[in-house]
Scaffold this motif. Structure first.
Motif, PDB file in Angstrom:
ATOM      1  N   GLU A   1       2.293   9.274  -8.481  1.00  0.00           N
ATOM      2  CA  GLU A   1       1.385  10.381  -8.183  1.00  0.00           C
ATOM      3  C   GLU A   1       2.032  11.381  -7.222  1.00  0.00           C
TER       4      GLU A   1
ATOM      5  N   SER B   1      -0.148   4.361  -0.830  1.00  0.00           N
ATOM      6  CA  SER B   1      -0.963   5.568  -0.834  1.00  0.00           C
ATOM      7  C   SER B   1      -0.611   6.453   0.356  1.00  0.00           C
TER       8      SER B   1
ATOM      9  N   GLN C   1      -1.708   7.835  -4.644  1.00  0.00           N
ATOM     10  CA  GLN C   1      -1.839   6.389  -4.543  1.00  0.00           C
ATOM     11  C   GLN C   1      -0.510   5.654  -4.624  1.00  0.00           C
ATOM     12  N   ASN C   2       0.516   6.324  -5.153  1.00  0.00           N
ATOM     13  CA  ASN C   2       1.810   5.658  -5.338  1.00  0.00           C
ATOM     14  C   ASN C   2       2.885   6.712  -5.575  1.00  0.00           C
TER      15      ASN C   2
ATOM     16  N   ASP D   1       0.857  -1.177   0.000  1.00  0.00           N
ATOM     17  CA  ASP D   1       0.000   0.000   0.000  1.00  0.00           C
ATOM     18  C   ASP D   1       0.893   1.225   0.000  1.00  0.00           C
TER      19      ASP D   1
ATOM     20  N   LYS E   1      -3.812  13.997  -1.810  1.00  0.00           N
ATOM     21  CA  LYS E   1      -3.653  12.554  -1.686  1.00  0.00           C
ATOM     22  C   LYS E   1      -2.970  11.968  -2.920  1.00  0.00           C
TER      23      LYS E   1
END
Length: 807
Positions: free
Chosen positions: A740, A726, A736-737, A724, A734
């Protein structure tokens, strides 16, 4: 050989004066507004005028935090950070966020105070040369390659936040002085040997079959005596006859030598290439490494230079570091001379090729070795001759020492300065020393003077903030080349032209286009990004069997080659955060599983989304230096990104934080992130970790050595858990990886630019930045924004700025 006299040693110690630094006061934020209400409400009741628990009082401490009463304020910060204070049983205990804000405020003031103390300047600032700079300067001054990192060489440089050039931490001890005297003696012994050393070129076959060999006659009949070669099939075997200095041929003496090997390298399909490693056994030093791919009927010549100190014959060895594991029988050499792979080998030997004649493992074949040297350029010899008097008179000695001292000190000599060194000659002669030894004693003193070992800026007799032309020349040269100015830069300083913006820009462009600027590209990127930490915690061989020295070197090489490409191609800061390309060689391409035709040299490669790379943040060097050799460390990765990219140093962790234990083998498998989530339930940890952890979690798809993965391999029961990656930034954005997160970072280039410029200024000015520098740094950043954040333009703006040209 120079004989060291007690007189010389005493004089050298006096010539290296201690260097002092004055304090530059940093403007303090508002104590009364920022933190006093917290202390009044939560602390002064027990540690104030009326009551002093533990004999500790806060209200009498200096409000110049970081400059005065620092140990006491550091203890207060530690007690609040750990949750020990205020005690749990008090009424109206502050929230974790309020306490964290106080800890951050105190930490920032303490860091500012440290920076101010380190940036302090007297009328003259002294910045000691690093080991690398010393080596380069001696080479340019006398044409001698001094091996400063060898045992017995110079001491390792002190470091501050990754930087090795900060003058205030480059202290000088009696041990340093002794090392410098030893170094000067070694350098001058090589520059001025007792007997002339003649240049010699010597070649020998790698394998020689003599008349007593059982295969001598058959090879002679076939006309193959000069075709015998030496094959290296295993990585545990050394080719020990790698020197032509035998059978009566004497090694000429110390100096730089050019070494050539005629070699072939047979690479299995989809396998590793053979890798030649040449090392000197007595020095325990690797001289050269390179992958070799060449057919056995079309060998290639690889050439490199190496320095051999002393007069004893070098013990040169060669290995094939990618060969098969060594076996005492099947991989040993037989009495059958090796000509090529088509000829039969002993029945018990491992087969080199398969039935189709293709290599089964990486095979290195050595045909011959040639060594030439010592190599001395005409300019180097001319300079050596100009320093040493051609006649044995004091005026001649004075003239030679004047030429040496002016270049060594990187400025004109002041009135009477030379007399100290002339007196050494006179005193040594009076003590009975031969004339040449007396002169060389004075030359040792020059090489051990503070004016040589330190970059001095300022005037002892006046307050001066502006650098003069000679000081600008040295600052520019040591920034871009890590060495003394060359003749053209000296000439510009002599003419008083370097305070002219046009001439300074011209010199900057010339020097950046010179191959010596590679030292800046490698040195700044290594220190800014903490690349010295790569391999500090060697990865566990059981967990990461593919990790080896070649991979480690390739990881560092990618990052440094990437920085150089951005600078040379006038690319922008955006590339450091996110790019659709990188620099790869064959070893790293195999590790990243990027397909293509690669060599041992780095080349620019276009990346695809499935490669999961791009920019600095997903390079293996960065990901591995923030790991511990066994597992990735999200917190370390977050701290690195915060400090190096965002320019924000988190407060130190409390002293009583328990380490995260490995997952028990009989427990359900849990990721490291799951364990770190415990910080969210500890109020004293949560407020800081919510800023740090997301930055590190973004890279959880990469393991401890930077390999991409979708599941985290951990001990325990059940299936390996999915990664995870994120997270959420403190401003609510925010991701996710990692991809981003990188995109988010590129939307706030101003913050990164400010950090980059500050790091560049620390490297170039050899001091920390303070509040007084903020306006000048902002001016450079403004130019960078106008130039679309071009790294090349930012570097030029820094050199042309008032900040660069002032103390």
């Amino acid at each position: 050989m120079i004989s060291r006299s007690p007189l010389l040693v005493a004089l050298v110690h006096s010539l290296i004066a201690s260097c002092c630094f004055a304090t530059v006061a940093a403007a303090a934020p508002n104590f009364d507004k920022d933190v006093q209400p917290y202390f009044r409400q939560h602390c002064l009741g027990c540690h104030g005028a009326e009551k002093q628990n533990g004999d500790f009082r806060i209200d009498t401490l200096s409000r110049k935090i970081g400059l005065e009463d620092t140990p006491q304020w550091a203890e207060i910060m530690e007690r609040i950070s750990s949750g020990e204070m205020p005690p749990e049983d008090v009424k109206n205990r502050p929230t974790a966020d309020k306490s964290a804000a106080i800890v951050e405020w105190l930490a920032a003031r303490i860091q500012e105070g440290e920076a101010a103390r380190m940036a302090q300047r007297d009328r003259v600032s002294y910045h000691r040369l690093t080991r690398e700079e010393y080596v380069n300067t001696v080479r340019d001054l006398l044409g001698v390659e001094y091996d400063a990192t060898d045992p017995g060489g110079l001491l390792e440089d002190a470091e501050w936040n990754g930087f090795e050039r900060v003058g205030s931490v480059m202290t000088l001890s009696a041990t340093h002085i002794e090392k410098y005297i030893n170094a000067a003696e070694i350098v001058l012994d090589e520059a001025y040997p007792d007997k002339p050393i003649e240049y010699l070129e010597a070649t020998t076959q790698a394998a020689v079959v003599n008349e007593n060999h059982p295969y001598f006659e058959s090879l002679q009949q076939e006309g193959l005596l000069d075709k015998v070669r030496f094959e290296l099939v295993t990585n545990g075997e050394q080719f020990r006859a790698s020197s032509p200095y035998r059978n009566g041929l004497k090694f000429p003496g110390p100096g730089v030598y050019e070494i050539s090997y005629v070699v072939s390298g047979l690479k299995p399909e989809n396998g590793k290439a053979p890798r030649i490693q040449v090392f000197e056994e007595k020095l325990d030093r690797i001289l050269f490494e390179q992958d070799i791919i060449a057919p056995e009927d079309a060998p290639i010549t690889v050439t490199f230079q190496a320095h051999f100190p002393g007069t004893s014959t070098p013990q040169i060895r060669v290995m094939n570091t990618t060969g098969l594991p060594r076996h005492p029988r099947s991989t040993a050499h037989s009495r059958i001379p090796f000509i090529n792979t088509s000829r039969p080998r002993a029945p018990w030997q491992v087969k080199i090729t398969d039935q189709q004649g293709q290599p089964r493992s990486p095979v290195l074949i050595i045909d011959s070795i040639t060594i030439r040297g010592p190599i001395i350029t005409p300019l180097e010899q001319q300079r050596r001759d100009s320093y040493l008097p051609q006649e044995e008179t004091i005026p001649a000695a004075r003239e030679g020492l004047a030429r040496l001292a002016k270049r060594a000190f990187r400025r004109p000599l002041v009135e009477g300065e030379l007399e100290v060194y002339v007196q050494i000659v006179e005193q040594e002669l009076a003590a009975g020393a031969p004339f040449r030894e007396a002169v060389e004693a004075a030359m040792i003193a020059v090489l051990c003077s503070k004016s040589f070992l330190f970059i001095a800026e300022g005037d002892e007799n006046a307050d001066r903030s502006q650098l003069n032309d000679w000081e600008i020349a040295s600052r520019l040269s040591y920034l871009l080349w890590s060495t003394m100015p060359d003749d053209e830069l000296f000439a510009a300083a002599e003419r008083g032209q370097l305070q002219d913006q046009g001439e300074l820009q011209r010199q900057f462009t010339r020097m950046l286009n010179d191959p010596r600027s590679d030292r800046f590209k490698e040195g700044f990127s290594r220190q800014w990004l903490y690349l010295n930490k790569v391999g500090m915690f060697p990865p566990d061989k059981k967990l990461y069997p593919q990790y080896d020295d070649h991979l480690e070197q390739s990881m560092i090489g990618e990052t440094q080659a990437f920085f150089a490409e951005v600078l040379e191609q006038r690319l922008t800061l955006r590339e450091f955060l996110n790019s659709d390309w990188t620099m790869l060689n064959s070893r790293l391409a195999r590790f990243y599983q990027v397909q293509g035709d690669f060599t041992d040299q780095f080349q620019r490669v276009a990346l695809q989304p499935e490669d999961h790379r791009g920019g600095l943040l997903t390079q293996a060097a960065i990901l591995s230096l923030t790991s511990d050799g066994a597992r990735h460390r999200p917190v370390h990765r977050g701290v690195w990104l915060s400090e190096v990219i965002l320019g924000k140093t988190p407060p130190p962790p409390p002293a009583n934080v328990e380490p995260i234990e490995p997952n028990p083998v009989d427990s359900p498998k849990a990721t490291l992130r799951m364990k770190l989530d415990a910080h969210k339930h500890d109020a004293s940890c949560a407020s800081c970790h919510k800023k740090i952890d997301p930055l590190g979690f973004a890279f959880d798809h990469y393991d401890a050595i930077g390999q991409w993965r979708t599941r985290e391999q951990v001990e325990g029961t059940g299936e390996d858990p999915l990664v995870d990656a994120s997270g959420e930034l403190v401003d609510g954005r925010k991701f996710q990886n990692a991809e981003e997160l990188k995109q988010l970072l590129t939307t706030d280039l101003d913050a990164f630019e400010a950090t980059f410029i500050e790091k560049l200024a620390i490297y170039g000015l050899r001091r920390t930045m303070t509040f007084d520098d903020h306006q000048a740094l902002a001016g450079i950043a403004k130019v960078g924004r106008e130039k679309d954040y071009s790294v090349r333009e930012i570097l030029e703006a820094f050199v042309l700025s008032d900040l660069f040209q002032q103390r």
